[in-house]
Scaffold this active site. Structure first.
Site, mmCIF file in Angstrom:
data_model
loop_
_atom_site.group_PDB
_atom_site.id
_atom_site.type_symbol
_atom_site.label_atom_id
_atom_site.label_comp_id
_atom_site.label_asym_id
_atom_site.label_seq_id
_atom_site.Cartn_x
_atom_site.Cartn_y
_atom_site.Cartn_z
ATOM 1 N N ASN A 8 0.858 -1.181 0.000
ATOM 2 C CA ASN A 8 0.000 0.000 0.000
ATOM 3 C C ASN A 8 0.897 1.235 0.000
ATOM 4 O OD1 ASN A 8 -1.802 2.053 0.460
ATOM 5 N ND2 ASN A 8 -2.283 1.466 2.579
ATOM 6 N N LYS A 10 0.022 4.312 -0.165
ATOM 7 C CA LYS A 10 -0.587 5.507 0.446
ATOM 8 C C LYS A 10 -0.399 6.692 -0.508
ATOM 9 C CE LYS A 10 0.119 3.271 4.831
ATOM 10 N NZ LYS A 10 0.273 3.342 6.265
ATOM 11 N N HIS A 86 -9.232 1.119 5.219
ATOM 12 C CA HIS A 86 -7.926 1.325 5.847
ATOM 13 C C HIS A 86 -8.086 2.256 7.050
ATOM 14 C CE1 HIS A 86 -3.799 2.546 6.528
ATOM 15 N NE2 HIS A 86 -3.471 1.426 5.919
ATOM 16 N N GLU A 88 -6.417 4.664 8.086
ATOM 17 C CA GLU A 88 -6.253 6.104 7.795
ATOM 18 C C GLU A 88 -7.541 6.674 7.210
ATOM 19 O OE1 GLU A 88 -2.642 5.581 5.566
ATOM 20 O OE2 GLU A 88 -1.632 5.046 7.434
ATOM 21 N N GLU A 152 -4.746 -4.873 10.681
ATOM 22 C CA GLU A 152 -3.726 -3.851 10.880
ATOM 23 C C GLU A 152 -3.989 -3.152 12.212
ATOM 24 O OE1 GLU A 152 -1.867 -2.530 6.946
ATOM 25 O OE2 GLU A 152 -3.656 -1.337 7.187
ATOM 26 N N GLY A 158 3.105 2.430 10.724
ATOM 27 C CA GLY A 158 4.041 3.537 10.532
ATOM 28 C C GLY A 158 4.769 3.944 11.795
ATOM 29 N N SER A 188 4.054 -2.024 10.196
ATOM 30 C CA SER A 188 5.518 -2.056 10.341
ATOM 31 C C SER A 188 6.133 -3.396 9.934
ATOM 32 C CB SER A 188 5.929 -1.662 11.766
ATOM 33 O OG SER A 188 5.511 -0.336 12.054
HETATM 34 P P1 13P Z 1 3.507 0.503 7.569
HETATM 35 O O1 13P Z 1 4.006 -0.804 6.967
HETATM 36 O O2 13P Z 1 4.218 1.700 7.027
HETATM 37 O O3 13P Z 1 3.459 0.430 9.060
HETATM 38 O O4 13P Z 1 1.986 0.676 7.062
HETATM 39 C C1 13P Z 1 1.098 -0.367 7.229
HETATM 40 C C2 13P Z 1 -0.137 -0.039 6.482
HETATM 41 O O5 13P Z 1 -0.915 0.811 6.877
HETATM 42 C C3 13P Z 1 -0.384 -0.761 5.220
HETATM 43 O O6 13P Z 1 -1.673 -0.534 4.762
#
Ligand code: 13P
Length: 229
Positions: A8, A10, A86, A88, A152, A158, A188
């Site tokens: 992903n 983002k 997601h 976010e 997640e 992140g 992560s």
């Molecule tokens: P990270 O791998 O940067 O922690 O992000 C995970 C994520 O949100 C994947 O959709």
């Protein structure tokens, strides 16, 4: 079973950087790979050999929904699926369990694959609410052969804080008891922790954020998955 590794991106990589990534990316056999670029980079990515997913999709076929993209529009340009829900999107853009359900249903109806994301916040975990949150979020996710769930934990996204392999295993086992599907772990995931997480029996793959931006680190995670399949 073959593991699925999804990247992903983002809000990273316009079309030029997308093409540069694919110039440097090689995945081994024995792993399913999906990449999720931003909307404007989808067309550059769909010419490549891996399935390309959008990062969200609207439930209506068209209409007055400024800033949204429909499943039919994604199908038209050769996109194979979409992420929905997601964290976010839930935390920053008002996504709810109901809108996650509507987006997933519309995408499946249009023939797309779906990766539906669930996961608890740090406050919810500390309050002992992880199971209740996962039960609530999973309950609205449609059951379909083209649908995969990604667990997640929000506190691990992140932050460099990864769920322990046992935490991931426990959450995945719960999700699988509620919904018979592949369950990916996200939060992560890096080349140096991928093998340990992916070797848990209920971890069917990974949804990778930061480490999917670099072709070498994403390829290293794909190799770890291929060696376990
Ligand atoms: P990270 O791998 O940067 O922690 O992000 C995970 C994520 O949100 C994947 O959709």
């Amino acid at each position: 079973m073959t593991k699925l590794i999804a990247g992903n991106w983002k809000m990273f990589k316009g079309p030029a950087e997308t093409l540069a990534f694919f110039d440097g990316f090689e995945a081994p056999d024995g792993v399913d790979v999906v990449l999720c670029p931003p909307f404007v980079s989808l067309e550059a990515a769909v010419g490549e050999e891996w399935p390309i997913y959008a990062q969200s999709v609207h439930w209506a076929a068209d209409g007055a929904f400024t800033g949204e993209i429909s499943a039919q529009m994604l199908v038209e340009i050769g996109v194979a699926g979409a992420l929905v829900g997601h964290s976010e999107r839930r935390q920053l853009f008002g996504e709810t369990d109901d809108t996650v359900r509507r987006r997933a249903e519309a995408a499946l109806e249009a023939g797309l694959g779906v990766i539906a994301c669930v996961g608890e916040t740090e406050t919810e975990r500390e309050a002992g609410e992880t199971e209740a949150v996962l039960r609530r979020q999973v309950a609205v996710i449609p059951k379909h052969e083209r649908l995969v769930i990604a667990y997640e934990p929000v506190w691990a996204i992140g932050t460099g804080k990864t769920a322990t392999p046992q935490m991931a295993q426990d959450a995945h086992a719960l999700i699988k008891s509620l919904h018979e599907t592949r369950v990916l772990y996200g939060g992560s995931v890096k080349p140096d922790n991928a093998a340990e997480l992916l070797s848990q029996p209920a971890v069917d793959g990974a949804l990778v954020g930061g480490a999917s931006l670099d072709p070498d680190s994403f390829a290293a995670i794909c190799r770890a998955a291929a060696s376990l399949s």
